[in-house]
Design a protein around this motif. Structure first.
Motif, short mmCIF file in Angstrom:
data_model
loop_
_atom_site.label_atom_id
_atom_site.label_comp_id
_atom_site.label_asym_id
_atom_site.label_seq_id
_atom_site.Cartn_x
_atom_site.Cartn_y
_atom_site.Cartn_z
N VAL A 155 0.85 -1.19 0.00
CA VAL A 155 0.00 0.00 0.00
C VAL A 155 0.88 1.24 0.00
O VAL A 155 1.76 1.39 0.85
CB VAL A 155 -0.93 0.03 1.23
N LEU A 156 0.64 2.13 -0.97
CA LEU A 156 1.36 3.40 -1.04
C LEU A 156 0.37 4.53 -0.75
O LEU A 156 -0.62 4.71 -1.46
CB LEU A 156 1.99 3.58 -2.43
N ARG B 71 9.81 5.55 2.76
CA ARG B 71 9.25 5.75 4.11
C ARG B 71 8.86 4.43 4.75
O ARG B 71 9.09 4.22 5.95
CB ARG B 71 8.03 6.68 4.03
N ILE B 72 8.26 3.53 3.97
CA ILE B 72 7.79 2.26 4.55
C ILE B 72 8.86 1.17 4.46
O ILE B 72 8.66 0.06 4.95
CB ILE B 72 6.49 1.78 3.87
N GLY B 73 10.00 1.49 3.84
CA GLY B 73 11.10 0.54 3.79
C GLY B 73 10.82 -0.67 2.93
O GLY B 73 11.09 -1.81 3.33
N TYR B 74 10.32 -0.44 1.72
CA TYR B 74 9.98 -1.55 0.83
C TYR B 74 10.58 -1.33 -0.55
O TYR B 74 10.59 -0.20 -1.05
CB TYR B 74 8.46 -1.71 0.72
N LEU C 297 -5.81 -1.70 6.82
CA LEU C 297 -4.80 -2.75 6.77
C LEU C 297 -3.75 -2.51 7.85
O LEU C 297 -3.30 -1.38 8.05
CB LEU C 297 -4.15 -2.81 5.39
N PRO C 298 -3.34 -3.56 8.55
CA PRO C 298 -2.45 -3.38 9.71
C PRO C 298 -1.03 -2.98 9.36
O PRO C 298 -0.32 -2.41 10.20
CB PRO C 298 -2.48 -4.75 10.39
N ARG C 299 -0.56 -3.28 8.18
CA ARG C 299 0.78 -2.86 7.75
C ARG C 299 0.78 -2.75 6.23
O ARG C 299 0.00 -3.43 5.55
CB ARG C 299 1.86 -3.82 8.24
N PRO C 300 1.67 -1.91 5.67
CA PRO C 300 1.59 -1.61 4.24
C PRO C 300 2.19 -2.67 3.32
O PRO C 300 2.07 -2.55 2.11
CB PRO C 300 2.35 -0.29 4.12
N HIS C 301 2.85 -3.67 3.86
CA HIS C 301 3.36 -4.77 3.04
C HIS C 301 3.47 -6.01 3.93
O HIS C 301 3.15 -5.97 5.12
CB HIS C 301 4.70 -4.42 2.37
#
Length: 265
Positions: free
Chosen positions: A110-111, A133-136, A232-236
């Protein structure tokens, strides 16, 4: 969200689909209508099909059915490459029944572009900053979900104008990373039509429907009218399932889109 345990694995499933109903039709630019036919109203069909009437059925009731008038772009759905144009990359564009199943199930990310001005639209730099930012790091066949939070307005007048869409440069960059499925919690992946039309009338027609039109250069699919990305609990670190209805020669197909998280039970 639903959870269940299968063996040593706990599954958490998040429904990312918008609910198609008559309540949303009034504000939908692609209108739809659902006729609900209850159990006691299908006896006539039973007599025509099988020659048996009400007295044959338990409690005089047959089956419930619904008759629906809608487009393949009503509700949560996938756009096939054919939606953007008859050809893509110099070859006939895939219709929805030709979309590879490999594109429709894979790692999700998710972005969040809620902080990007909707008139400017999100470009590749906005997406790259969010990934940092989300480290992906994107991988081929990742399913990228663009969070705008426009789904909060689903069913309200003006819903189709509430989001920040993708510029063509962002869509191109995603496909260059091997992404073939891009979703958004809004009416369209592009910027809202009120913005694009205003700019087109001022002379800039190149930007009109630019992310969609990029699909003429490089095949990809998009999911429109997602919901609940903010839940959603986390973006990846999850999987996305978004298999469309198999409609011959169609430019789109409805889908029940689900985000699936797993962890040890």
């Amino acid at each position: 969200m639903e959870t269940w345990v299968d063996g040593d694995i706990r599954y958490s499933a998040y429904d990312l689909s918008s609910r198609l109903s008559n309540a949303t039709s009034e504000f939908e630019p692609n209108p739809h209508h659902i006729d609900y036919i209850p159990h006691d109203k299908t006896i006539e069909d039973s007599e025509k099909l099988f020659g048996i009437g009400k007295d044959m059925w338990r409690n005089g009731r047959g089956w419930a059915i619904e008759r629906i008038t809608l487009t393949t772009h009503s509700g949560t759905h996938l756009d096939a490459p054919y939606h953007y144009g008859p050809a893509s990359g110099g070859r006939p564009a895939k219709t929805i029944d030709e979309v590879p199943l490999r594109w429709c199930f894979g790692p999700g990310v998710v972005l969040d572009v809620t902080g990007v001005d909707r008139r400017k639209g999100a470009d590749e730099h906005d997406l790259q900053r969010e990934l940092d930012r989300i480290g992906y790091r994107l991988q081929p066949f990742d399913i990228v979900l663009i969070r705008t939070d426009a789904s909060r307005y689903f069913g309200e007048p003006g819903y189709q104008y509430k989001h920040t869409g993708l510029r063509a440069s962002a869509t191109q960059w995603l496909t260059e990373q091997g992404v073939r499925m891009i979703g958004i919690d809004a009416w369209t992946l592009d910027r809202a039509f009120d913005v694009m039309v205003e700019e087109a009338k001022d002379g800039d027609t190149e930007q009109l429907w630019e992310s969609h039109y990029f699909g003429i250069t490089q095949e990809y699919c998009q999911i429109e009218k997602l919901s609940a990305l903010a839940d959603l609990p986390r973006p990846h670190g999850f999987r996305v399932s978004c298999f469309p209805a198999k409609i011959e020669g169609a430019s789109g197909g409805w889908a029940r889109v689900v985000a699936l998280y797993t962890e040890p039970a």
